[in-house]
Design an enzyme around this catalytic site. Structure first.
Site, mmCIF file in Angstrom:
data_model
loop_
_atom_site.group_PDB
_atom_site.id
_atom_site.type_symbol
_atom_site.label_atom_id
_atom_site.label_comp_id
_atom_site.label_asym_id
_atom_site.label_seq_id
_atom_site.Cartn_x
_atom_site.Cartn_y
_atom_site.Cartn_z
ATOM 1 N N HIS A 1 7.012 0.733 2.077
ATOM 2 C CA HIS A 1 7.265 0.882 3.517
ATOM 3 C C HIS A 1 8.415 1.868 3.748
ATOM 4 C CE1 HIS A 1 4.586 -2.116 5.211
ATOM 5 N NE2 HIS A 1 5.081 -3.103 4.487
ATOM 6 N N GLU B 1 1.040 -0.438 6.064
ATOM 7 C CA GLU B 1 0.707 -1.402 5.014
ATOM 8 C C GLU B 1 -0.026 -0.712 3.853
ATOM 9 O OE1 GLU B 1 2.162 -4.172 5.478
ATOM 10 O OE2 GLU B 1 1.338 -5.339 3.813
ATOM 11 N N HIS C 1 6.925 -3.482 -2.820
ATOM 12 C CA HIS C 1 6.212 -3.469 -1.537
ATOM 13 C C HIS C 1 7.108 -2.865 -0.435
ATOM 14 C CE1 HIS C 1 3.275 -5.187 1.393
ATOM 15 N NE2 HIS C 1 4.339 -5.192 2.183
ATOM 16 N N GLU C 2 8.315 -3.396 -0.311
ATOM 17 C CA GLU C 2 9.223 -2.884 0.735
ATOM 18 C C GLU C 2 9.584 -1.419 0.462
ATOM 19 O OE1 GLU C 2 9.403 -4.586 3.404
ATOM 20 O OE2 GLU C 2 8.566 -6.387 2.487
HETATM 21 ZN ZN ZN Z 1 4.154 -5.033 4.287
#
Ligand code: ZN
Length: 498
Positions: free
Chosen positions: A266, A292, A262-263
């Protein structure tokens, strides 16, 4: 000779960015390595730099410069866009008095402290007063910012330009019934065996495994680093320095693995922003929702896909030989993708996650329409968890006190999580049609074609387009929940044999 040149603007914005990102470096340090005794001064140091940046940006000279450039001719399309967006930011920030900014900052500092205590002692009353104050302050802010239809629109717009109650009511309205129907069908099926997830996964091996995944996904270690922190986050100082953090639980390798992916999503976005637009809108991410969309595309559409498990299966055997000697990637895929209503948003599966967001959206909307008092949140929260998820909330610590957002005064933030998922599904659908053999490439651990596509379609544009404009450009359609729902139906239809 014109009074102001584009170079003056660039220089001014670059200095403001230096101050902002210097403050960000101190914040990163605060979350990772700061010794306890430095905490109080550090808070002050961060605040001083942030305030200096704010003062410079909102100074009358900035307004004059931006206005003059906006009216002058001779700028390229990109230069015009930068100036227009900066002017928009300036006009917005100018509406908020400095005294209000101070008051909000000191109230949130206290509120955070009260929230920590309330959560620890499972006593909502310890946070109720602060929450009441924050809601009042944020209502004041909606008046400063202005709105046409709904006060909550002002806060939504602040996180995602153009986002409104009308838009979200429609998106969530369309999703709610089919999502509930799918959940009901899944709950009638046997629960997948996830005993293989319960094992010991040593810290060092998890760290190495996470680093390997990052490298394979295309995260540039010469333009960032990973560290350990209590709560995983991504922070950027320029495209050449985008840092991420992770946390490791030796009893659960899934927590580290998918939060790292997830990171990474980003971070790949930030590493892909144009460095020559440093400090300017075109060098910044489009919105919270689009940010997101990137993390969720990598975490879910890539990281939780069947193909990805084919890729990590052999790696898992190598890094965790004791736990995964006899690993069957297919079984692991099903175990990791188990759907089950739960209490805590951050631990929710891809499907039920959005009920958690809808609940927070309904509550925030009611708070800002004056139909709900902050003191009545626990009862309303528990009622909504019963209705949406069929769950009885045992206590407030695991209920309305679970998220940090409200203690920061972040109202209007939660919906961006769902919007991110909807954008991710729509973008990934387009990517699958455009990039030939995308699934096979993911299965082979070849992520470059997808990353390059995202670089071109999303990252390179910075803030040039709003979320909605970007979505239209990429997918040829406005945002809708159909792609997200189709994705869930296909995925869980196969896993649960519906
Ligand atoms: Zn996030």
């Amino acid at each position: 000779m014109p009074r102001f040149t584009y170079q003056d603007y660039r220089k001014k914005m670059s200095i403001i960015a230096d101050l902002r990102y210097a403050s960000a470096v101190l914040q990163w340090d605060q979350e990772t390595y700061l010794p306890a005794k430095g905490a109080a001064r550090r808070g002050q140091q961060v605040a001083t730099l942030a305030e200096a940046a704010h003062e410079r940006f909102t100074a009358p000279e900035t307004g004059e410069l931006l206005q003059a450039l906006a009216n002058a001719g001779g700028l390229t399309a990109s230069e015009q866009r930068n100036v227009a967006l900066s002017l928009e930011d300036f006009e917005k920030l100018k509406k908020i008095p400095a005294s209000y900014v101070h008051q909000l900052a000191s109230t949130t500092q206290q509120a955070f402290h009260h929230w920590v205590e309330a959560r620890k002692n499972n006593d909502f009353r310890l946070f109720a007063g602060s929450l009441q104050q924050l809601v009042e302050l944020k209502k004041q802010e909606t008046d400063y910012l202005g709105y046409t239809a709904h006060p909550y629109d002002a806060l939504l717009n602040d996180h995602d330009k153009g986002s409104t109650v009308t838009q979200l009511d429609q998106l969530f309205g369309n999703l709610k019934t089919p999502l509930k129907e799918l959940l009901d069908r899944i709950q009638k099926k046997p629960v997948p065996d996830n005993s293989l997830l319960r094992n010991k996964f040593p810290h060092e091996q998890q760290w190495q495994f996470g680093m390997k995944i990052l490298e394979r996904l295309g995260y540039d270690f010469e333009a960032g680093r990973q560290d350990i922190a209590a709560h995983p986050f991504t922070i950027n100082f320029c495209a050449g320095d985008v840092r991420i953090t992770t946390r490791i639980d030796e009893n659960d390798f899934t927590n580290m693995t998918w939060s790292t992916i997830h990171e990474a999503g980003h971070a790949l976005y930030e590493q892909g922003l144009p460095d020559d637009e440093y400090g300017l809108p075109l060098g910044e991410a489009a919105s919270f929702s689009i940010h997101e969309s990137q993390s969720r595309l990598w975490e879910n559409h890539v990281g939780r896909s069947q193909a990805f498990f084919r890729f990590i299966g052999p790696m898992l055997k190598e890094y965790f030989p004791d736990a995964f000697r006899e690993l069957d990637s297919e079984n692991l895929y099903r175990a990791v993708n188990t759907v089950s209503p739960s209490l805590i948003r951050t631990e929710a599966d891809e499907l039920t996650y959005h009920f958690h967001v809808m609940i927070r959206y309904e509550l925030e909307k009611a708070l800002f329409s004056n139909t709900l008092k902050p003191g009545d949140i626990p009862a309303a929260w528990n009622e909504l968890y019963r209705n949406y998820l069929g769950i009885t909330v045992p206590d407030n610590s695991n209920g309305c006190l679970q998220d940090v957002h409200w203690s920061h005064g972040s109202f209007g933030y939660f919906p961006t999580y769902s919007l991110g998922s909807f954008y991710a599904a729509q973008f990934f659908h387009t990517a699958s049609k455009t990039i030939s053999g995308l699934n096979e490439q993911i299965g082979n651990g070849n992520f470059a074609p997808l990353l390059n596509w995202l670089r071109e379609q999303v990252h390179a544009h910075g803030r040039r387009w709003t979320s909605e404009e970007l979505c239209l450009k990429i997918s040829g359609e406005p945002l809708n929940t159909r792609y997200f729902m189709d994705y869930l139906l296909d995925k869980y239809g196969k896993i649960y044999q519906l």
